[in-house]
Design a protein around this motif. Structure first.
Motif, PDB file in Angstrom:
ATOM      1  N   ASN A 284     -27.028 -53.015  58.227  1.00  0.00           N
ATOM      2  CA  ASN A 284     -27.704 -54.306  58.343  1.00  0.00           C
ATOM      3  C   ASN A 284     -27.780 -55.010  56.996  1.00  0.00           C
ATOM      4  O   ASN A 284     -27.572 -56.231  56.893  1.00  0.00           O
ATOM      5  CB  ASN A 284     -29.104 -54.089  58.917  1.00  0.00           C
ATOM      6  CG  ASN A 284     -29.924 -55.360  58.966  1.00  0.00           C
ATOM      7  OD1 ASN A 284     -30.689 -55.656  58.041  1.00  0.00           O
ATOM      8  ND2 ASN A 284     -29.759 -56.134  60.031  1.00  0.00           N
ATOM      9  N   PHE A 285     -28.046 -54.246  55.940  1.00  0.00           N
ATOM     10  CA  PHE A 285     -28.164 -54.790  54.592  1.00  0.00           C
ATOM     11  C   PHE A 285     -26.840 -55.368  54.114  1.00  0.00           C
ATOM     12  O   PHE A 285     -26.792 -56.441  53.479  1.00  0.00           O
ATOM     13  CB  PHE A 285     -28.624 -53.678  53.647  1.00  0.00           C
ATOM     14  CG  PHE A 285     -28.892 -54.127  52.241  1.00  0.00           C
ATOM     15  CD1 PHE A 285     -30.025 -54.870  51.929  1.00  0.00           C
ATOM     16  CD2 PHE A 285     -28.010 -53.810  51.212  1.00  0.00           C
ATOM     17  CE1 PHE A 285     -30.276 -55.282  50.630  1.00  0.00           C
ATOM     18  CE2 PHE A 285     -28.252 -54.213  49.911  1.00  0.00           C
ATOM     19  CZ  PHE A 285     -29.387 -54.950  49.614  1.00  0.00           C
ATOM     20  N   LEU A 286     -25.720 -54.676  54.439  1.00  0.00           N
ATOM     21  CA  LEU A 286     -24.413 -55.110  53.964  1.00  0.00           C
ATOM     22  C   LEU A 286     -23.748 -56.122  54.879  1.00  0.00           C
ATOM     23  O   LEU A 286     -23.141 -57.087  54.413  1.00  0.00           O
ATOM     24  CB  LEU A 286     -23.493 -53.897  53.805  1.00  0.00           C
ATOM     25  CG  LEU A 286     -23.781 -52.938  52.652  1.00  0.00           C
ATOM     26  CD1 LEU A 286     -22.796 -51.782  52.681  1.00  0.00           C
ATOM     27  CD2 LEU A 286     -23.704 -53.662  51.313  1.00  0.00           C
ATOM     28  N   PHE A 287     -23.863 -55.897  56.202  1.00  0.00           N
ATOM     29  CA  PHE A 287     -23.075 -56.698  57.142  1.00  0.00           C
ATOM     30  C   PHE A 287     -23.918 -57.445  58.172  1.00  0.00           C
ATOM     31  O   PHE A 287     -23.357 -58.148  59.021  1.00  0.00           O
ATOM     32  CB  PHE A 287     -22.085 -55.789  57.894  1.00  0.00           C
ATOM     33  CG  PHE A 287     -21.246 -54.931  56.987  1.00  0.00           C
ATOM     34  CD1 PHE A 287     -20.327 -55.496  56.115  1.00  0.00           C
ATOM     35  CD2 PHE A 287     -21.380 -53.553  56.994  1.00  0.00           C
ATOM     36  CE1 PHE A 287     -19.550 -54.714  55.279  1.00  0.00           C
ATOM     37  CE2 PHE A 287     -20.612 -52.754  56.164  1.00  0.00           C
ATOM     38  CZ  PHE A 287     -19.693 -53.328  55.300  1.00  0.00           C
TER      39      PHE A 287
ATOM     40  N   GLY B  96     -31.527 -52.486  66.304  1.00  0.00           N
ATOM     41  CA  GLY B  96     -32.309 -52.257  67.516  1.00  0.00           C
ATOM     42  C   GLY B  96     -31.960 -50.951  68.203  1.00  0.00           C
ATOM     43  O   GLY B  96     -31.131 -50.163  67.744  1.00  0.00           O
ATOM     44  N   ASN B  97     -32.575 -50.752  69.372  1.00  0.00           N
ATOM     45  CA  ASN B  97     -32.392 -49.497  70.107  1.00  0.00           C
ATOM     46  C   ASN B  97     -30.953 -49.267  70.531  1.00  0.00           C
ATOM     47  O   ASN B  97     -30.436 -48.149  70.480  1.00  0.00           O
ATOM     48  CB  ASN B  97     -33.301 -49.479  71.341  1.00  0.00           C
ATOM     49  CG  ASN B  97     -34.759 -49.276  70.977  1.00  0.00           C
ATOM     50  OD1 ASN B  97     -35.078 -48.792  69.891  1.00  0.00           O
ATOM     51  ND2 ASN B  97     -35.656 -49.643  71.875  1.00  0.00           N
ATOM     52  N   LEU B  98     -30.288 -50.339  70.978  1.00  0.00           N
ATOM     53  CA  LEU B  98     -28.896 -50.200  71.393  1.00  0.00           C
ATOM     54  C   LEU B  98     -28.029 -49.745  70.220  1.00  0.00           C
ATOM     55  O   LEU B  98     -27.168 -48.867  70.372  1.00  0.00           O
ATOM     56  CB  LEU B  98     -28.370 -51.527  71.961  1.00  0.00           C
ATOM     57  CG  LEU B  98     -26.891 -51.519  72.388  1.00  0.00           C
ATOM     58  CD1 LEU B  98     -26.662 -50.487  73.486  1.00  0.00           C
ATOM     59  CD2 LEU B  98     -26.466 -52.915  72.867  1.00  0.00           C
ATOM     60  N   ALA B  99     -28.277 -50.333  69.046  1.00  0.00           N
ATOM     61  CA  ALA B  99     -27.506 -49.945  67.869  1.00  0.00           C
ATOM     62  C   ALA B  99     -27.752 -48.477  67.517  1.00  0.00           C
ATOM     63  O   ALA B  99     -26.818 -47.751  67.126  1.00  0.00           O
ATOM     64  CB  ALA B  99     -27.878 -50.839  66.687  1.00  0.00           C
TER      65      ALA B  99
ATOM     66  N   THR C  15     -29.784 -41.724  60.949  1.00  0.00           N
ATOM     67  CA  THR C  15     -29.496 -42.899  61.764  1.00  0.00           C
ATOM     68  C   THR C  15     -30.241 -44.127  61.245  1.00  0.00           C
ATOM     69  O   THR C  15     -29.671 -45.218  61.111  1.00  0.00           O
ATOM     70  CB  THR C  15     -29.888 -42.635  63.229  1.00  0.00           C
ATOM     71  OG1 THR C  15     -29.155 -41.512  63.720  1.00  0.00           O
ATOM     72  CG2 THR C  15     -29.608 -43.850  64.098  1.00  0.00           C
ATOM     73  N   GLU C  16     -31.526 -43.958  60.960  1.00  0.00           N
ATOM     74  CA  GLU C  16     -32.320 -45.071  60.444  1.00  0.00           C
ATOM     75  C   GLU C  16     -31.729 -45.597  59.135  1.00  0.00           C
ATOM     76  O   GLU C  16     -31.635 -46.816  58.923  1.00  0.00           O
ATOM     77  CB  GLU C  16     -33.768 -44.609  60.217  1.00  0.00           C
ATOM     78  CG  GLU C  16     -34.531 -44.283  61.481  1.00  0.00           C
ATOM     79  CD  GLU C  16     -35.040 -45.517  62.193  1.00  0.00           C
ATOM     80  OE1 GLU C  16     -35.550 -46.428  61.525  1.00  0.00           O
ATOM     81  OE2 GLU C  16     -34.912 -45.580  63.428  1.00  0.00           O
ATOM     82  N   GLN C  17     -31.316 -44.680  58.245  1.00  0.00           N
ATOM     83  CA  GLN C  17     -30.804 -45.121  56.953  1.00  0.00           C
ATOM     84  C   GLN C  17     -29.433 -45.768  57.084  1.00  0.00           C
ATOM     85  O   GLN C  17     -29.151 -46.794  56.445  1.00  0.00           O
ATOM     86  CB  GLN C  17     -30.728 -43.943  55.985  1.00  0.00           C
ATOM     87  CG  GLN C  17     -30.380 -44.373  54.557  1.00  0.00           C
ATOM     88  CD  GLN C  17     -30.457 -43.227  53.591  1.00  0.00           C
ATOM     89  OE1 GLN C  17     -30.215 -42.071  53.951  1.00  0.00           O
ATOM     90  NE2 GLN C  17     -30.792 -43.521  52.340  1.00  0.00           N
ATOM     91  N   ALA C  18     -28.557 -45.182  57.901  1.00  0.00           N
ATOM     92  CA  ALA C  18     -27.217 -45.754  58.073  1.00  0.00           C
ATOM     93  C   ALA C  18     -27.298 -47.145  58.687  1.00  0.00           C
ATOM     94  O   ALA C  18     -26.605 -48.080  58.244  1.00  0.00           O
ATOM     95  CB  ALA C  18     -26.360 -44.823  58.928  1.00  0.00           C
ATOM     96  N   LEU C  19     -28.140 -47.324  59.701  1.00  0.00           N
ATOM     97  CA  LEU C  19     -28.283 -48.643  60.325  1.00  0.00           C
ATOM     98  C   LEU C  19     -28.878 -49.648  59.350  1.00  0.00           C
ATOM     99  O   LEU C  19     -28.470 -50.819  59.322  1.00  0.00           O
ATOM    100  CB  LEU C  19     -29.163 -48.539  61.568  1.00  0.00           C
ATOM    101  CG  LEU C  19     -28.502 -48.028  62.849  1.00  0.00           C
ATOM    102  CD1 LEU C  19     -29.519 -47.947  63.970  1.00  0.00           C
ATOM    103  CD2 LEU C  19     -27.339 -48.935  63.248  1.00  0.00           C
TER     104      LEU C  19
END
Length: 540
Positions: free
Chosen positions: A256-259, A264-267, A248-252
């Motif tokens: 964030n890096f791309l788009f 945050g917590n909600l995400a 989850t941490e890596q996908a988010l």
């Protein structure tokens, strides 16, 4: 000791032994004590953790370093025993025994088999640590100081390599391969082989307690077995939650890096919910229609990304990294494995102890999943393929991704990948290469699909354990466990806050410690079972 070939252990009588504990409220088919104890305990854990978040954060921050500092010798010693046991099976006459009997045929081709065991085994971990860990060990071997998740990672386990690029490269890769190759896969192999042998050859239920019949006899159908299976459920759930949290941490971070998406917590909750829904769809499609297809697709995508980076990146330096790292690993694997007389506490406690506990906590999940798809293989073929093949793939993977990042830093000491956050290192490493947006998005897809396959196959395993070894339990139960895997991962991420990964790691270590004792006993039990079958074959 009890003879596993006693006549009362035929499939019908064994089903009766397990079945007498089964109840069927609301159409469910559960192994009552294990399901209820595990379910209630995990629900209580989630509620208490959310109600007392400050206290939980403090507790998780204390738990991991306490266990890894006090019991590092135990984790290292146990892992060494698993490796030596597997090597013995490779060369001993016991290796001729075939899982399922001499006439059994494999259920899956080599390609499908490799894809499923590798995707379940450590897919998310390789995506998360493939760049970051080689870089961390390389930097610390060069004499630098790094801090990851609150743990200092500077170390010099085999003599100072400070300032020597080639020596630091070899030492850094040796340490990385050490954590991801033979030792973890030996842990998986012990559990998988024990489950497969006692299920396919001795006709016992496919659950952890069955692997202890030679030691405990009929007591495995009582509270002795209930305790073993309950520990397996806890280890599996929290081991999975750790991996899902990393994913989850890596996908988010990638999104964030791309788009520019929020992290945050909600995400986090939304992403875990989305992935859990996809995992539930895979659950409903079953093993062949869900996990098998997703695993093969993911292996194909991972291979595509690997080949792209290998030939578009610094190919010559990657092959040098692969060669020097492999030689350094073969040379230094014994010193790296030593549990006593070590001065590099940051390495043994901050890295190795955590990893061994994590692999042990994953072993019921990965072991049972591998066992289910391994009928028809000989013991020797099984051990060789489950340990050696993934080890070779791991060496290549870490060399390609870690070697590319190290070459970027060596060419430019200010390269962005050097100081990027752990979860961002993969995407920052890909940025200077061609088609960076496409490959980074592919990396996100890989993490997400590994997430789905782990969650689906994990719920399958936990459901099998809590249903007393039945592989055809109602789908509703797998839906329950799949949902709670996501809930536990989300809870630990939310409560951990800035130290979310520490909370995840703490739970993996805390469940891995008691289960390591279970695995050591399993080696003894497996040896007894294999020896008796080998003796009968010779006499027959």
């Amino acid at each position: 000791m009890t003879d596993i070939n006693d006549t009362h252990l035929n499939p019908i009588d064994t089903d009766h032994e397990i079945g007498q504990h089964n109840v069927s409220p609301f159409g469910l088919d559960i192994h009552n004590p294990v399901f209820l104890i595990s379910g209630i305990a995990i629900v209580a854990f989630v509620l208490i953790t959310l109600m007392f978040q400050a206290e939980a954060t403090e507790f998780f921050g204390w738990l991991r370093p306490f266990l890894t500092s006090k019991f590092d010798w135990f984790f290292l010693s146990a892992a060494n025993i698993f490796v030596l046991f597997c090597l013995y099976l490779l060369v001993s006459p016991l290796g001729k025994i075939r899982l399922g009997g001499m006439e059994a045929e494999p259920d899956y081709s080599y390609i499908s088999w490799f894809a499923m065991l590798f995707a379940a085994g450590m897919g998310i971990g390789l995506m998360f640590f493939g760049v970051s860990e080689p870089m961390s060990h390389f930097a610390s071997s060069m004499g630098g100081t790094a801090v990851e998740n609150g743990v200092r990672t500077d170390w010099a386990p085999l003599g100072a390599a400070a300032g020597d690029h080639d020596a630091a490269l070899g030492l850094g890769m040796a340490a990385t391969i050490f954590h991801w190759a033979i030792h973890p896969w030996a842990i998986y192999a012990v559990v998988a082989l024990a489950l497969a042998f006692f299920s396919f050859n001795s006709h016992l239920p496919l659950t952890l307690r069955s692997a202890f019949y030679p030691l405990f006899g009929e007591r495995v159908w009582g509270w002795t077995g209930h305790i073993i299976d309950t520990l397996a459920v806890f280890a599996t759930l929290f081991g999975l939650a750790t991996s899902l949290g990393f994913g989850t941490e890596q996908a988010l971070a990638g999104l964030n890096f791309l788009f520019g998406w929020s992290t945050g917590n909600l995400a986090k909750v939304l992403l875990i919910s989305f992935i859990t829904i996809l995992a539930l769809i895979s659950v409903l499609r079953g093993l062949d229609g869900g996990v098998k297809i997703l695993s093969e697709v993911n292996i194909a995508l991972a291979g595509l990304l690997l080949i792209f980076v290998l030939f578009v990146g610094p190919t010559g330096e990657i092959f040098t990294t692969m060669f020097e790292g492999s030689l350094a690993y073969l040379k230094d694997v014994v010193p790296l494995s030593m549990p006593f007389g070590r001065e590099d506490n940051n390495f043994t406690q901050g890295w190795t102890s955590f990893y061994w506990a994590w692999w042990i906590s994953w072993s019921p999940f990965v072991g049972m999943f591998i066992a289910r798809v391994s009928r028809g293989r000989t013991v020797r073929e099984f051990v060789f393929c489950v340990i050696i093949i993934p080890t070779l793939v791991t060496v290549v993977w870490m060399s390609v991704f870690g070697g590319t990042a190290i070459s970027q830093v060596f060419a430019d000491a200010t390269a962005p990948v050097k100081d990027a956050a752990l979860e961002l290192k993969l995407f920052v490493m890909l940025e200077p290469l061609p088609l960076a947006a496409i490959t980074s998005f592919l990396g996100i897809i890989l993490v997400l699909v590994f997430f789905v396959t782990s969650s689906d196959s994990g719920s399958l395993v936990i459901d099998t354990i809590t249903a007393g070894g039945k592989v055809d339990a109602p789908v509703a139960q797998r839906v329950f466990w799949c949902s709670f895997e996501g809930i536990v991962a989300a809870t630990l991420l939310l409560v951990g806050g800035a130290s979310a990964l520490t909370a995840l790691q703490a739970m993996a270590v805390s469940t891995g410690f008691p289960f390591a004792i279970v695995l050591l006993l399993m080696c003894v039990s497996l040896y007894l079972g294999l020896s008796r079958v080998h003796k009968q074959t010779k006499e027959g």
